[in-house]
Design a protein around this motif. Structure first.
Motif, PDB file in Angstrom:
ATOM      1  N   HIS A  73      -5.837 -20.682  -9.014  1.00  0.00           N
ATOM      2  CA  HIS A  73      -6.496 -21.073  -7.762  1.00  0.00           C
ATOM      3  C   HIS A  73      -7.929 -20.543  -7.728  1.00  0.00           C
ATOM      4  CE1 HIS A  73      -2.271 -21.684  -6.828  1.00  0.00           C
ATOM      5  NE2 HIS A  73      -2.674 -22.488  -5.865  1.00  0.00           N
ATOM      6  N   GLN A  74      -8.823 -21.342  -7.166  1.00  0.00           N
ATOM      7  CA  GLN A  74     -10.225 -20.954  -7.089  1.00  0.00           C
ATOM      8  C   GLN A  74     -10.570 -20.339  -5.736  1.00  0.00           C
ATOM      9  OE1 GLN A  74      -9.238 -24.233  -8.227  1.00  0.00           O
ATOM     10  NE2 GLN A  74      -9.103 -23.143 -10.168  1.00  0.00           N
ATOM     11  N   GLY A  75      -9.747 -20.604  -4.728  1.00  0.00           N
ATOM     12  CA  GLY A  75      -9.968 -20.071  -3.395  1.00  0.00           C
ATOM     13  C   GLY A  75      -8.760 -19.300  -2.910  1.00  0.00           C
ATOM     14  N   LEU A  76      -9.020 -18.332  -2.033  1.00  0.00           N
ATOM     15  CA  LEU A  76      -7.958 -17.500  -1.466  1.00  0.00           C
ATOM     16  C   LEU A  76      -8.140 -17.443   0.052  1.00  0.00           C
ATOM     17  CD1 LEU A  76      -8.419 -14.431  -3.861  1.00  0.00           C
ATOM     18  CD2 LEU A  76      -6.746 -16.275  -4.141  1.00  0.00           C
ATOM     19  N   PHE A  77      -7.054 -17.598   0.769  1.00  0.00           N
ATOM     20  CA  PHE A  77      -7.047 -17.349   2.207  1.00  0.00           C
ATOM     21  C   PHE A  77      -6.030 -16.238   2.414  1.00  0.00           C
ATOM     22  CE2 PHE A  77      -5.623 -17.520   6.512  1.00  0.00           C
ATOM     23  CZ  PHE A  77      -6.704 -17.964   7.259  1.00  0.00           C
ATOM     24  N   ILE A  78      -6.498 -15.090   2.890  1.00  0.00           N
ATOM     25  CA  ILE A  78      -5.619 -13.934   3.056  1.00  0.00           C
ATOM     26  C   ILE A  78      -5.596 -13.523   4.527  1.00  0.00           C
ATOM     27  CG2 ILE A  78      -5.152 -11.546   2.405  1.00  0.00           C
ATOM     28  CD1 ILE A  78      -6.768 -12.070  -0.185  1.00  0.00           C
ATOM     29  N   ALA A  79      -4.412 -13.554   5.110  1.00  0.00           N
ATOM     30  CA  ALA A  79      -4.209 -13.042   6.471  1.00  0.00           C
ATOM     31  C   ALA A  79      -3.495 -11.708   6.330  1.00  0.00           C
ATOM     32  CB  ALA A  79      -3.379 -14.021   7.295  1.00  0.00           C
ATOM     33  N   SER A  80      -4.145 -10.652   6.780  1.00  0.00           N
ATOM     34  CA  SER A  80      -3.572  -9.329   6.558  1.00  0.00           C
ATOM     35  C   SER A  80      -3.354  -8.574   7.859  1.00  0.00           C
ATOM     36  CB  SER A  80      -4.483  -8.495   5.658  1.00  0.00           C
ATOM     37  OG  SER A  80      -3.907  -7.217   5.442  1.00  0.00           O
ATOM     38  N   PRO A  81      -2.182  -8.008   8.032  1.00  0.00           N
ATOM     39  CA  PRO A  81      -1.987  -7.119   9.173  1.00  0.00           C
ATOM     40  C   PRO A  81      -2.816  -5.857   8.983  1.00  0.00           C
ATOM     41  CG  PRO A  81      -0.085  -7.009   7.722  1.00  0.00           C
ATOM     42  CD  PRO A  81      -0.991  -8.081   7.177  1.00  0.00           C
ATOM     43  N   GLU A  82      -3.067  -5.185  10.087  1.00  0.00           N
ATOM     44  CA  GLU A  82      -3.801  -3.918  10.035  1.00  0.00           C
ATOM     45  C   GLU A  82      -2.805  -2.768  10.108  1.00  0.00           C
ATOM     46  OE1 GLU A  82      -6.538  -1.418  13.067  1.00  0.00           O
ATOM     47  OE2 GLU A  82      -7.222  -3.471  12.692  1.00  0.00           O
ATOM     48  N   TYR A  83      -2.902  -1.876   9.128  1.00  0.00           N
ATOM     49  CA  TYR A  83      -2.064  -0.679   9.087  1.00  0.00           C
ATOM     50  C   TYR A  83      -2.997   0.520   9.186  1.00  0.00           C
ATOM     51  CZ  TYR A  83       2.126  -3.195   7.426  1.00  0.00           C
ATOM     52  OH  TYR A  83       3.212  -4.018   7.310  1.00  0.00           O
ATOM     53  N   ASN A  84      -3.008   1.205  10.301  1.00  0.00           N
ATOM     54  CA  ASN A  84      -3.825   2.412  10.467  1.00  0.00           C
ATOM     55  C   ASN A  84      -5.282   2.187  10.048  1.00  0.00           C
ATOM     56  OD1 ASN A  84      -1.640   3.987  11.449  1.00  0.00           O
ATOM     57  ND2 ASN A  84      -0.899   4.195   9.347  1.00  0.00           N
ATOM     58  N   SER A  85      -5.870   1.125  10.571  1.00  0.00           N
ATOM     59  CA  SER A  85      -7.273   0.765  10.336  1.00  0.00           C
ATOM     60  C   SER A  85      -7.572   0.329   8.906  1.00  0.00           C
ATOM     61  CB  SER A  85      -8.218   1.904  10.739  1.00  0.00           C
ATOM     62  OG  SER A  85      -8.041   2.216  12.100  1.00  0.00           O
ATOM     63  N   SER A  86      -6.562  -0.081   8.168  1.00  0.00           N
ATOM     64  CA  SER A  86      -6.760  -0.601   6.826  1.00  0.00           C
ATOM     65  C   SER A  86      -5.829  -1.796   6.628  1.00  0.00           C
ATOM     66  CB  SER A  86      -6.490   0.485   5.790  1.00  0.00           C
ATOM     67  OG  SER A  86      -6.923   0.057   4.507  1.00  0.00           O
ATOM     68  N   PHE A  87      -5.806  -2.344   5.428  1.00  0.00           N
ATOM     69  CA  PHE A  87      -4.903  -3.464   5.171  1.00  0.00           C
ATOM     70  C   PHE A  87      -3.580  -2.942   4.633  1.00  0.00           C
ATOM     71  CE2 PHE A  87      -7.752  -2.909   1.612  1.00  0.00           C
ATOM     72  CZ  PHE A  87      -6.982  -3.064   0.480  1.00  0.00           C
ATOM     73  N   SER A  88      -2.618  -3.823   4.496  1.00  0.00           N
ATOM     74  CA  SER A  88      -1.246  -3.396   4.216  1.00  0.00           C
ATOM     75  C   SER A  88      -1.057  -2.840   2.802  1.00  0.00           C
ATOM     76  CB  SER A  88      -0.286  -4.574   4.420  1.00  0.00           C
ATOM     77  OG  SER A  88      -0.459  -5.536   3.395  1.00  0.00           O
ATOM     78  N   PRO A  89      -0.139  -1.875   2.668  1.00  0.00           N
ATOM     79  CA  PRO A  89       0.177  -1.338   1.343  1.00  0.00           C
ATOM     80  C   PRO A  89       0.735  -2.418   0.409  1.00  0.00           C
ATOM     81  CG  PRO A  89       1.292  -0.069   3.078  1.00  0.00           C
ATOM     82  CD  PRO A  89       0.592  -1.199   3.738  1.00  0.00           C
ATOM     83  N   LEU A  90       1.473  -3.380   0.953  1.00  0.00           N
ATOM     84  CA  LEU A  90       2.006  -4.472   0.132  1.00  0.00           C
ATOM     85  C   LEU A  90       0.867  -5.252  -0.519  1.00  0.00           C
ATOM     86  CD1 LEU A  90       4.238  -6.464  -0.833  1.00  0.00           C
ATOM     87  CD2 LEU A  90       3.896  -7.674   1.336  1.00  0.00           C
ATOM     88  N   LEU A  91      -0.138  -5.573   0.270  1.00  0.00           N
ATOM     89  CA  LEU A  91      -1.271  -6.330  -0.265  1.00  0.00           C
ATOM     90  C   LEU A  91      -2.032  -5.499  -1.292  1.00  0.00           C
ATOM     91  CD1 LEU A  91      -2.953  -8.896  -0.237  1.00  0.00           C
ATOM     92  CD2 LEU A  91      -4.179  -7.979   1.752  1.00  0.00           C
ATOM     93  N   LYS A  92      -2.269  -4.237  -1.001  1.00  0.00           N
ATOM     94  CA  LYS A  92      -2.980  -3.345  -1.931  1.00  0.00           C
ATOM     95  C   LYS A  92      -2.231  -3.238  -3.253  1.00  0.00           C
ATOM     96  CE  LYS A  92      -5.955   0.105  -2.984  1.00  0.00           C
ATOM     97  NZ  LYS A  92      -6.100   0.048  -4.419  1.00  0.00           N
ATOM     98  N   ASN A  93      -0.936  -3.040  -3.191  1.00  0.00           N
ATOM     99  CA  ASN A  93      -0.132  -2.908  -4.400  1.00  0.00           C
ATOM    100  C   ASN A  93      -0.163  -4.196  -5.223  1.00  0.00           C
ATOM    101  OD1 ASN A  93       1.737  -1.183  -5.960  1.00  0.00           O
ATOM    102  ND2 ASN A  93       3.242  -2.761  -5.437  1.00  0.00           N
ATOM    103  N   SER A  94      -0.049  -5.320  -4.544  1.00  0.00           N
ATOM    104  CA  SER A  94      -0.074  -6.605  -5.242  1.00  0.00           C
ATOM    105  C   SER A  94      -1.426  -6.820  -5.922  1.00  0.00           C
ATOM    106  CB  SER A  94       0.193  -7.749  -4.258  1.00  0.00           C
ATOM    107  OG  SER A  94       1.468  -7.619  -3.668  1.00  0.00           O
ATOM    108  N   LEU A  95      -2.503  -6.572  -5.187  1.00  0.00           N
ATOM    109  CA  LEU A  95      -3.840  -6.750  -5.746  1.00  0.00           C
ATOM    110  C   LEU A  95      -4.090  -5.785  -6.905  1.00  0.00           C
ATOM    111  CD1 LEU A  95      -5.906  -7.217  -2.454  1.00  0.00           C
ATOM    112  CD2 LEU A  95      -5.173  -9.009  -4.060  1.00  0.00           C
ATOM    113  N   ASP A  96      -3.585  -4.567  -6.800  1.00  0.00           N
ATOM    114  CA  ASP A  96      -3.753  -3.588  -7.879  1.00  0.00           C
ATOM    115  C   ASP A  96      -3.028  -4.029  -9.151  1.00  0.00           C
ATOM    116  OD1 ASP A  96      -5.344  -1.958  -6.328  1.00  0.00           O
ATOM    117  OD2 ASP A  96      -3.763  -0.507  -5.890  1.00  0.00           O
ATOM    118  N   TRP A  97      -1.767  -4.419  -9.032  1.00  0.00           N
ATOM    119  CA  TRP A  97      -1.003  -4.813 -10.211  1.00  0.00           C
ATOM    120  C   TRP A  97      -1.662  -5.979 -10.934  1.00  0.00           C
ATOM    121  CZ3 TRP A  97       2.051  -2.435 -13.287  1.00  0.00           C
ATOM    122  CH2 TRP A  97       2.999  -1.516 -12.845  1.00  0.00           C
ATOM    123  N   ILE A  98      -2.084  -6.997 -10.173  1.00  0.00           N
ATOM    124  CA  ILE A  98      -2.603  -8.189 -10.852  1.00  0.00           C
ATOM    125  C   ILE A  98      -4.055  -8.030 -11.307  1.00  0.00           C
ATOM    126  CG2 ILE A  98      -0.912  -9.692  -9.760  1.00  0.00           C
ATOM    127  CD1 ILE A  98      -3.085 -10.806  -7.982  1.00  0.00           C
TER     128      ILE A  98
END
Length: 190
Positions: A73-98
């Motif tokens: 994919h060339q474009g990304l649309f990301i809707a992220s919940p806010e966890y303690n003034s940051s984005f979610s650990p799930l999203l961070k972990n996914s982005l880190d692994w890939i």
């Protein structure tokens, strides 16, 4: 190859408002004629990123699968919940692994380099998840994703969404429409 846009949320929760927002943006993109894919990060379960685990057994199968989806994919649309003034650990972990290479001579950041991203959030408070989008924008920029300057933050999501999880707030709907238009146009310019 047609330009494709990937829609996802930084939440695995079944009734996630951010997942509903990403899905609504995806449906809007399809109506506008875009080539689009919606994924649920719950379908790509992975352990917490750990360099020792990576050295021992490489990327988890789901990380490789998710990385392939991002790469296509060339474009990304990301809707992220806010966890303690940051984005979610799930999203961070996914982005880190890939972000990690798993093939010999792989182009660094192949899943991210040169992509365009649109960011959105919905939250119960006054800021609508806006504070979590700041570090997400920074991270994506650091991994060579071009993040659109406009974004959507939906405050008081209990009033902004109906019982079926659809955004009904008029101002929010107009912003979502503009954001999807901007993402489609930016991806087409690639």
């Amino acid at each position: 190859m047609s330009n494709k846009i990937l829609f996802l949320a930084g939440s695995a929760r079944t009734q996630s408002v951010n997942k509903q927002l990403a899905k609504q943006a995806y449906e809007l993109a399809l109506k506008k004629g875009a080539s689009a894919t919606f994924i649920d990060l719950a379908d790509f379960d992975m352990p917490l990123y750990n360099g020792d685990l990576e050295a021992e057994s490489g990327l988890p199968d789901n990380a490789i699968k998710l990385k392939q989806v991002f790469t296509e994919h060339q474009g990304l649309f990301i809707a992220s919940p806010e966890y303690n003034s940051s984005f979610s650990p799930l999203l961070k972990n996914s982005l880190d692994w890939i972000s990690r290479p798993h093939q010999e001579n792989e182009t660094p950041l192949v899943a991210y380099r040169g992509k365009v991203a649109a960011l959105a959030a919905a939250a119960p408070g006054h800021f609508g998840g806006l504070r979590g989008l700041v570090p997400l924008r920074m991270l994506l920029g650091n991994i060579q994703v071009n993040v659109l300057p406009n974004q959507l933050a939906v405050p008081y999501y209990g009033k902004a969404f109906d019982d079926q999880g659809k955004l009904i707030d008029e101002a929010g709907l107009a912003q979502l429409d503009n954001l999807v238009d901007d993402l489609i146009a930016s991806v087409e310019r690639l």
